[in-house]
Structure formats: structure tokens, C-alpha cells
Scaffold this motif. Structure first.
Motif, PDB file in Angstrom:
ATOM      1  N   THR A 418      19.261  -2.723  68.830  1.00 54.37           N
ATOM      2  CA  THR A 418      19.074  -1.501  68.014  1.00 54.37           C
ATOM      3  C   THR A 418      20.296  -1.206  67.162  1.00 54.37           C
ATOM      4  O   THR A 418      20.179  -0.907  65.963  1.00 54.37           O
ATOM      5  CB  THR A 418      18.803  -0.304  68.949  1.00 54.37           C
ATOM      6  OG1 THR A 418      17.711  -0.628  69.805  1.00 54.37           O
ATOM      7  CG2 THR A 418      18.457   0.951  68.132  1.00 54.37           C
ATOM      8  N   ARG A 421      23.924  -5.395  63.990  1.00 55.77           N
ATOM      9  CA  ARG A 421      23.544  -5.910  62.673  1.00 55.77           C
ATOM     10  C   ARG A 421      23.695  -7.425  62.677  1.00 55.77           C
ATOM     11  O   ARG A 421      24.827  -7.928  62.734  1.00 55.77           O
ATOM     12  CB  ARG A 421      24.420  -5.271  61.583  1.00 55.77           C
ATOM     13  CG  ARG A 421      23.925  -5.561  60.158  1.00 55.77           C
ATOM     14  CD  ARG A 421      24.705  -4.749  59.149  1.00 55.77           C
ATOM     15  NE  ARG A 421      26.127  -5.086  59.251  1.00 55.77           N
ATOM     16  CZ  ARG A 421      27.062  -4.277  58.783  1.00 55.77           C
ATOM     17  NH1 ARG A 421      26.775  -3.120  58.244  1.00 55.77           N
ATOM     18  NH2 ARG A 421      28.337  -4.634  58.869  1.00 55.77           N
ATOM     19  N   LYS A 423      22.541 -11.401  61.124  1.00 53.92           N
ATOM     20  CA  LYS A 423      22.382 -11.997  59.794  1.00 53.92           C
ATOM     21  C   LYS A 423      20.940 -12.381  59.492  1.00 53.92           C
ATOM     22  O   LYS A 423      20.507 -12.345  58.343  1.00 53.92           O
ATOM     23  CB  LYS A 423      23.278 -13.231  59.679  1.00 53.92           C
ATOM     24  CG  LYS A 423      24.757 -12.902  59.662  1.00 53.92           C
ATOM     25  CD  LYS A 423      25.583 -14.179  59.551  1.00 53.92           C
ATOM     26  CE  LYS A 423      27.084 -13.863  59.545  1.00 53.92           C
ATOM     27  NZ  LYS A 423      27.901 -15.101  59.448  1.00 53.92           N
ATOM     28  N   SER A 424      20.181 -12.831  60.510  1.00 53.87           N
ATOM     29  CA  SER A 424      18.844 -13.341  60.245  1.00 53.87           C
ATOM     30  C   SER A 424      17.854 -12.889  61.299  1.00 53.87           C
ATOM     31  O   SER A 424      18.227 -12.434  62.379  1.00 53.87           O
ATOM     32  CB  SER A 424      18.864 -14.874  60.174  1.00 53.87           C
ATOM     33  OG  SER A 424      19.216 -15.384  61.453  1.00 53.87           O
ATOM     34  N   LYS A 425      16.580 -13.048  60.928  1.00 53.80           N
ATOM     35  CA  LYS A 425      15.498 -12.729  61.863  1.00 53.80           C
ATOM     36  C   LYS A 425      15.561 -13.642  63.080  1.00 53.80           C
ATOM     37  O   LYS A 425      15.302 -13.230  64.214  1.00 53.80           O
ATOM     38  CB  LYS A 425      14.155 -12.901  61.131  1.00 53.80           C
ATOM     39  CG  LYS A 425      13.018 -12.172  61.764  1.00 53.80           C
ATOM     40  CD  LYS A 425      13.091 -10.699  61.405  1.00 53.80           C
ATOM     41  CE  LYS A 425      11.853  -9.986  61.948  1.00 53.80           C
ATOM     42  NZ  LYS A 425      11.992  -8.525  61.872  1.00 53.80           N
ATOM     43  N   LYS A 426      15.921 -14.896  62.801  1.00 51.67           N
ATOM     44  CA  LYS A 426      16.008 -15.877  63.904  1.00 51.67           C
ATOM     45  C   LYS A 426      17.063 -15.457  64.914  1.00 51.67           C
ATOM     46  O   LYS A 426      16.864 -15.555  66.136  1.00 51.67           O
ATOM     47  CB  LYS A 426      16.323 -17.257  63.316  1.00 51.67           C
ATOM     48  CG  LYS A 426      16.212 -18.385  64.328  1.00 51.67           C
ATOM     49  CD  LYS A 426      16.448 -19.721  63.653  1.00 51.67           C
ATOM     50  CE  LYS A 426      16.335 -20.854  64.656  1.00 51.67           C
ATOM     51  NZ  LYS A 426      16.593 -22.164  64.044  1.00 51.67           N
ATOM     52  N   SER A 427      18.191 -14.952  64.431  1.00 41.17           N
ATOM     53  CA  SER A 427      19.276 -14.493  65.313  1.00 41.17           C
ATOM     54  C   SER A 427      18.815 -13.296  66.129  1.00 41.17           C
ATOM     55  O   SER A 427      19.125 -13.155  67.311  1.00 41.17           O
ATOM     56  CB  SER A 427      20.515 -14.114  64.502  1.00 41.17           C
ATOM     57  OG  SER A 427      21.070 -15.250  63.872  1.00 41.17           O
ATOM     58  N   GLU A 428      18.003 -12.410  65.444  1.00 41.52           N
ATOM     59  CA  GLU A 428      17.502 -11.239  66.146  1.00 41.52           C
ATOM     60  C   GLU A 428      16.586 -11.648  67.302  1.00 41.52           C
ATOM     61  O   GLU A 428      16.626 -11.092  68.396  1.00 41.52           O
ATOM     62  CB  GLU A 428      16.770 -10.299  65.177  1.00 41.52           C
ATOM     63  CG  GLU A 428      17.700  -9.599  64.216  1.00 41.52           C
ATOM     64  CD  GLU A 428      16.941  -8.710  63.236  1.00 41.52           C
ATOM     65  OE1 GLU A 428      15.684  -8.730  63.274  1.00 41.52           O
ATOM     66  OE2 GLU A 428      17.599  -8.016  62.449  1.00 41.52           O
ATOM     67  N   GLU A 429      15.721 -12.636  67.021  1.00 40.91           N
ATOM     68  CA  GLU A 429      14.786 -13.099  68.060  1.00 40.91           C
ATOM     69  C   GLU A 429      15.532 -13.699  69.245  1.00 40.91           C
ATOM     70  O   GLU A 429      15.206 -13.450  70.406  1.00 40.91           O
ATOM     71  CB  GLU A 429      13.818 -14.130  67.454  1.00 40.91           C
ATOM     72  CG  GLU A 429      12.813 -13.531  66.506  1.00 40.91           C
ATOM     73  CD  GLU A 429      11.964 -14.590  65.824  1.00 40.91           C
ATOM     74  OE1 GLU A 429      12.164 -15.800  66.124  1.00 40.91           O
ATOM     75  OE2 GLU A 429      11.109 -14.237  64.999  1.00 40.91           O
ATOM     76  N   LYS A 430      16.537 -14.488  68.925  1.00 41.81           N
ATOM     77  CA  LYS A 430      17.328 -15.112  70.011  1.00 41.81           C
ATOM     78  C   LYS A 430      18.111 -14.049  70.809  1.00 41.81           C
ATOM     79  O   LYS A 430      18.216 -14.109  72.033  1.00 41.81           O
ATOM     80  CB  LYS A 430      18.305 -16.147  69.440  1.00 41.81           C
ATOM     81  CG  LYS A 430      17.637 -17.432  68.987  1.00 41.81           C
ATOM     82  CD  LYS A 430      18.692 -18.424  68.497  1.00 41.81           C
ATOM     83  CE  LYS A 430      18.041 -19.744  68.079  1.00 41.81           C
ATOM     84  NZ  LYS A 430      19.041 -20.713  67.589  1.00 41.81           N
TER      85      LYS A 430
END
Length: 746
Positions: A418, A421, A423-430
């Protein structure tokens, strides 16, 4: 004002009984008796723990004993500094303990009874053995800690001692109504006994004694009743007979020397001086004429007492005499009493070792549970770091995108992005899939960048493998008693290899010491005692040659046998016996010895009334007369006793013996009072009584009068006269009257 409902009514005897029982149990449990687990009394345990806490280790400098004693007293043992220092000193004395636990620097006393220097002068530190075997696992939660006396500190309930200290160092202590006395044993043998028990818990005392042969005293010596040890170690009670070790050495001029190189354990201290005095006494009393000289040549190297003997001496007979008549042979009273499961109990050797082994399993269980918990914690962190290394780029991205540590930690633990911040959607998923534990997350956040070096990662993997190996090892130890036993045995074998010493005390079945006393050649002597109380005996011939001088210079002259006894009757109604052999025998001009020094007679407190050889009074009747005119006859045989002092007569309060002398029925007695009253009676009218009787009244005295003298008249004697003022009274001319009459005035 006290009201009835605030008063507690109780029986006084019940309060006293409860209070005394509480006091007795406090002394027994908290002061006098050792705990069976660590073999230490509370004062010893507290002193060692305090030294451990102060960091006074074997490889560190010595510290003043006053510092140790003061710290122990202030923190753990509020019973006075002398008891703490005494315990510290004893633990440093290798001649008292099987294995000394404290390394003392300075004067810590000697085997001959010299006391230690004051605590402000001496220094101490722990021995390597103590640190390694007695205190090593205190940091692993192996024993319970309890509050000290004022609840400001914590102290161990018991020390995690890995060997049966109660057997190795023994114990002694006097409690209320009970006492303990456990001899020291050989370190290596005791460890062998523990290992044997662990391999066979059904081992009996006889089998155990194949390993633990018997006591091993630090002073060496010889245990002479080997066959009785089985009973002693089975019951925990008995008497061990110990002898000193005596060697024969050749001296100058063909003379032989008896050299005592080891002493009985009970001779430690002032008893060495007593032994020397006992040997002097044997020579002076002529019990032996074989000893020429005795000297104590003991030093730091060991005991060496040299007895020089005459040529042709029966060495074996003399040795047996020393065993029989001195402390060179003594008994050690065994009472293996210890606090077991919170109560005092007398234990045999197998139960003692059983308690110790159970304690070792308890220590090992707690130790390896603590170690396992630490390894599991380490494993958790290592696994987290290894996992983090695989996703290190993502973790760095999370850290760079976080506003604070809290958000970063939440993301690592729960995948909460939450406030992150990325860099990428992929990083968020991981990141949302991350599930590190709290410990792992904290370790990742505290990790330094150099840990990402390849070699560091390899070292981390290697540490993880080692941790897994330890976890498997500890789990095996905790779940398998046989494995735990192997670990304990391996540790014991290491201690034995490093600290065991050869046995010092020999164990054997020795024949009882039997010696033949040389028969004293009976001879006639003359007893002389001057007016100053110096007494001696001389040869009859010497007396005859110096008769005139002897009669003039001496107050008492008695012909007697050298095997007889001299009876000394005093005005206090006592009879003191003195053996003629105890008197110095020598030349006529020898000074002699004060009779006070040779018998119980005390010239400053009592006056001598009559003195005679026992042979002169044994077959006769003795007349006793007192100042209040009490008379009685006593058979001389009643005084043929062994006691050095016996009550010769009973006296009324304030009365004193005035006259003692053998009499015949045909003799007459004349009593003279202070008021010049005379009464002559027949000796046959005086009744015979026992020595414990007061007697009968011989003369009826006027008020305030008392006897001043008693005279003995015999038919064959010359007339006896006494001068009263200006008159001379011839006693033989006095009228014979009845006993218990007033007499006549002269």
C-alpha cells in the motif's frame, strides 16, 4: 488498645516446637549439609558463583579474597565474613580436598594446622577444573535461579556440576541433630563408576566397588579394613581404619630411621603436633626405650617425620606400638548424609551416583533444549537470508520505494504494498507474494551490503548446513536417551583424561597392630618430695649414701616399688593417684618435677594431708578426721582404683579433712580443738564406713569450736606431748573417754 478479636491464643510449647523445627531445618538445608546434586553447601556454592560473576577466571589475574568475601556476603550469604572466608580457604587447600576448586595465592594455611592469613592479604581465582566442570553451562538455562535473601539478585539453586563432587571432595558438616562426614575419592575412579552406572543402572555396590575401590585421601595413607568397605558403601555408614605410611631408612652408624611419609587424613592440622607429643610421652613414660630422637622435617614437598631408633630395635614391634598408642592409626567415621529431593538422607554409594546421573540427564535435557531453540532461531534467520538473496533486486526496490522501516517490514512479512512505490506491475505482483517471518524480515533489514558478495553467500549456505546438522544432532539427543548417555559419557571421559590423578591412598586388609610391651623390671626405689612440691625417685643405695641430707631437705620420704602408685590425700576430700613410673628417676641431686605437673593435685587450691604408696594402705584401715570432728574408718582396698582422682570421703558444707592415716584397733586417737579441749578415744570405737560416707561425730564441740589437730597414739610409741600456751600436755596421760563426748580442758 488490643481487643479480644486481635489476640491469637496458642500453646507456648507448640510455638517453641514449631520455631525449633523451622530453625533446625534451616540449618540442615541452608547451611550445614551438602546438596547431593552438586555436593556443595550453600556457602561454597555462593562463593564459587560470585567468583564466576566477578569474572575471576583461571586465566585472569588473582583478586583479593576480601573483595570476594565482601561481594558474596552482600549479595548472597548474609551470615558473616568468617564462614565465607573459611569456606574459600578450605576449597583452596589441596591437602583437605580431593580436587581443590579455588586457586589460592598467598598464605592459605598448612597441613600442620597453621591458619590462613587474613583475607586482606590473600588472593584467589577459580581453578580451570571448576570453571570447566562446575560452572561451564550456567549460561544455557540448565538450573533454576532463585531470589537472594533480599530479592535484589538471582542466584543458582544448584551449580551444574558434571561430576559427583560429593564423592570426589567429600563433605563434613554438623547440623541440628545430625552430621555428615563423607571421605574424598579418586576423580578418575568416580568417573569410571558413573559411566559404569550409566551403562548398567542395575549395578550393585559390590560391582560398583570394582571401579571405586574406596576413599582416596589427599594425604595418602593406607586403608586397612578393605573387607568392611562393602558394608560401609552399602549403608552409607561405618568406620574406615587408616594408617600412616612408614618407611625404614638406613642412617649413620648403622642406625635405622622410621620415616613417616604419609599421614592419616584425620591427622591434618594440630593432630600432627599431638602425634609428636604422644611419641615424646611414650619415651618419657618409658613405654619404649628404642626411640633416640624424633624430628618433623615436613615441607612443601610433603610429609617427612623422622624417628631415630637404637641399634637392634625390633622395628615391626615399634611400628605396631606407634599404630596402637598414637594417631598414626585412626578411624574415619563415615556418615554419607546429604540433602536429596529437599530432605536429608543417608545414602549408599550407588544411590549417590543414581542421584548424580539423574541430575546429569536433567542438565543435558535443559542444555540441549536451549541449544536447539537457538539453532532453530538461527535456521529461521538463515533461511530468510538465503531466500532474500534469491530476490535481492526486488527487496532493494522495496526498500527504495518505502517511506519508512515499518512499511518495508510490513511488505516483507505480509506482501502489503500500500505504501510502497514500485517500478513495475511485475514487481508489485512479486512483492505481494512475500511472506518472511518477523525475525527474517528484521534480519533482512539489518543485513549489510557486503553479505551479497558471492563468498559471503557461500558461507551463509555452509552455516545453514551446519545449523541443520546441529538441529538433527540436538533433536536426536533429546529424543533418544541412549544418545544423550553417549554424549554425557564422552564429556566425562574428556574430564577424566584432562584432570584425573593417580590414586594416593592404598586399600588393603592389614592385620591389627599388635605389639609386646616390654615388662618393667620391678625394683625398690625411694620417693622424695621437698617442701616446694618437687618430687623424684632415686635408687635405695643412693638414698642410703645421702640419708642425712635427704632427710633434712625433703618433706616426704617413702620407700616403694617402681611399679606402685602414690596416693595423695587432700583437705578437700580428694585422693589423687600418681604412678611411680611417671616420676623422674635419677640422681640424688636432680631437681625433680613439681607434683602438680604429674598428677591432678593442685597445690594452689588444696593442701596435702597424707601421702603413701598404695602397697602401704591396701591391706589397712584408714582413719579420716575432719575439722568438725567427723570420724570414720575406710578400708584401704577402696582406694585401689584406676582413676587418677577419686572422692576419698564425703564432706559436709564448709568442712575440711584434717587427718588421714592407717590405724589399728589397739591405737588411740587424741582430738584437740581450737578452744584447747582434748578427747582421747580408742580407735576401735570408730565405725568402718564406705569412702562415700560422711562418718560419725568423734567429739562434741562447743559452739564456734573446731578441731585443730588429731594425734595417733600407739602402745610402742614414746610419750607424745604438745605445748598449750605455757603448759605442756602429755597426750598419753589423758584419760580414755567415750566417743562423742566433750573431752577435757587443758
Amino acid at each position: 488498645m488490643l481487643t479480644e478479636d486481635r489476640l491469637i491464643h496458642t500453646e507456648y510449647s507448640e510455638v517453641m516446637q514449631k520455631s525449633y523445627i523451622d530453625y533446625a531445618m534451616s540449618v540442615i538445608i541452608s547451611r550445614a549439609l551438602p546438596d547431593v546434586r552438586d555436593g556443595l553447601k550453600p556457602v561454597q556454592r555462593r562463593t564459587l558463583y560470585d567468583m564466576y560473576e566477578l569474572g575471576i577466571r583461571y586465566d585472569k589475574p588473582y583478586r583479593k579474597c576480601a573483595r570476594i568475601v565482601g561481594d558474596t556476603m552482600g549479595k548472597y550469604h548474609p551470615h558473616g565474613d568468617s564462614s565465607i572466608y573459611e569456606a574459600l580457604v578450605v576449597m583452596a587447600q589441596d591437602f583437605k580436598k580431593g580436587m581443590a576448586l579455588v586457586d589460592g595465592h598467598g598464605n592459605f594455611g598448612s597441613i600442620e594446622g597453621d591458619g590462613a592469613a587474613a583475607m586482606r592479604y590473600t588472593e584467589a581465582r577459580l581453578k580451570k577444573l571448576t570453571q570447566d566442570v562446575y560452572l561451564s553451562d550456567l549460561d544455557k538455562d540448565v538450573v533454576d535461579f532463585v531470589p537472594n535473601f533480599d530479592e535484589t539478585e538471582k542466584e543458582p539453586e544448584v551449580l551444574p556440576v558434571k561430576v559427583p563432587n560429593i564423592l570426589i571432595n567429600g563433605a563434613e558438616g554438623i547440623a541440628v541433630g545430625m552430621a555428615t562426614n563423607i571421605p574424598p575419592h579418586n576423580f578418575g575412579e568416580v568417573i569410571d563408576g558413573v559411566i559404569a552406572y550409566m551403562k548398567n543402572p542395575d549395578i550393585n555396590t559390590e560391582q560398583m566397588m570394582e571401579y571405586i575401590k574406596g576413599p582416596d585421601f589427599p594425604t595418602g595413607g593406607i586403608v586397612t579394613n578393605k573387607d568392611e568397605l562393602l558394608s560401609i558403601y552399602s549403608t552409607g555408614m561405618g568406620k574406615i581404619k587408616i594408617r600412616g605410611k612408614v618407611e625404614v631408612e638406613k642412617g649413620k652408624g648403622g642406625r635405622e630411621h622410621l620415616v613417616i611419609t604419609e599421614i592419616p587424613y584425620t591427622m591434618i592440622g594440630l593432630n600432627i603436633g599431638k602425634f609428636l607429643n604422644d611419641v615424646y610421652g611414650l619415651v618419657e613414660s618409658k613405654k619404649t626405650t628404642d626411640i633416640v630422637d624424633i624430628s618433623n622435617q615436613s615441607s612443601k614437598e610433603g610429609i617427612r617425620i623422622v624417628i631415630e631408633v637404637k641399634k637392634g630395635t625390633d622395628i615391626e614391634n615399634l611400628k605396631n606400638m606407634l599404630y596402637k598408642k598414637t594417631k598414626l592409626e585412626d578411624t574415619f567415621g563415615v556418615n554419607m548424609l546429604a540433602v536429596a529431593d529437599g530432605r536429608p538422607e543417608t545414602l549408599g554409594i550407588v544411590p549417590l551416583i543414581r542421584h548424580h546421573v539423574n541430575f546429569q540427564y536433567e542438565l543435558a535435557t535443559r542444555k540441549y533444549k536451549t541449544l536447539l531453540a537457538k539453532e532453530l532461531d538461527k535456521k529461521e534467520i538463515q533461511e530468510g537470508l538465503i531466500k532474500a538473496c534469491d530476490v535481492i533486486d526486488l527487496i532493494i526496490e522495496i526498500l527504495r520505494g518505502s517511506k519508512n522501516v515499518k512499511d518495508a517490514k510490513a511488505c516483507l512479512m505480509t506482501g502489503d504494498i500500500t505504501n510502497i512505490r514500485l517500478k513495475s506491475k511485475k514487481s508489485e505482483e512479486k512483492a505481494m507474494q512475500l511472506r518472511f517471518t518477523e525475525r527474517q524480515a528484521s534480519a533482512i533489514l539489518e543485513m549489510r551490503l557486503y553479505k551479497l558478495i558471492g563468498l559471503e553467500i557461500e558461507a551463509l549456505m555452509k552455516d545453514h548446513d551446519e545449523t541443520l546438522k546441529h538441529i538433527a544432532e540436538y533433536e536426536d539427543i533429546l529424543s533418544n536417551r541412549a544418545t544423550m548417555a553417549k554424549v554425557i559419557i564422552k564429556e566425562l571421559e574428556r574430564y577424566k583424561k584432562e584432570y584425573a590423578m593417580p590414586r594416593r591412598t592404598a586399600i588393603e586388609n592389614a592385620a591389627e597392630a599388635v605389639f609386646e610391651e616390654k615388662k618393667i623390671e620391678e625394683m625398690d626405689v625411694v620417693f622424695l618430695m621437698d617442701r616446694f612440691g618437687y618430687a623424684k625417685t632415686i635408687d635405695v643405695g643412693a638414698y642410703e649414701r645421702n640419708k642425712e641430707a635427704a632427710d633434712t631437705e625433703n618433706r616426704y620420704i617413702l620407700r616403694c616399688k617402681n611399679t606402685d602408685k602414690i596416693c595423695i590425700f587432700t583437705d578437700r576430700g580428694q585422693m589423687h593417684l600418681l604412678k611411680v613410673l611417671d616420676l623422674p628417676y635419677g640422681k640424688f641431686r636432680d631437681k625433680g618435677t613439681p607434683i602438680d605437673n604429674l598428677s591432678n593435685y593442685n597445690s594452689s587450691e588444696e593442701n596435702l594431708v597424707y601421702i603413701a604408696p598404695m602397697a602401704d594402705i591396701r591391706q589397712k584401715k584408714l582413719l579420716f578426721g575432719t575439722k568438725t570432728a567427723m570420724l570414720k574408718l575406710v578400708s584401704g582396698a577402696e582406694f585401689d582404683v584406676a582413676k587418677r582422682t577419686t572422692a576419698a570421703t564425703k564432706l559436709n558444707e564448709g568442712d575440711m579433712v584434717l587427718f588421714v592415716h592407717p590405724v589399728a584397733e589397739s591405737d588411740h586417737i587424741v582430738m584437740q580443738s581450737a578452744k584447747d579441749m582434748f578427747l582421747r578415744i580408742e580407735a576401735g570405737t570408730i565405725p568402718e564406713k564406705k569412702k562415700g560416707a560422711v562418718g560419725v561425730r568423734g567429739m562434741r564441740l562447743a559452739s564456734g569450736d573446731q578441731l585443730e589437730a588429731i594425734y595417733l597414739l600407739r602402745e610402742e610409741d614414746e610419750p607424745v606431748s604438745v605445748r598449750i600456751k605455757d603448759k605442756e600436755v602429755v597426750l598419753n596421760r589423758l584419760h580414755v573417754a567415750n566417743r562423742d563426748t566433750k573431752g577435757v580442758k587443758r
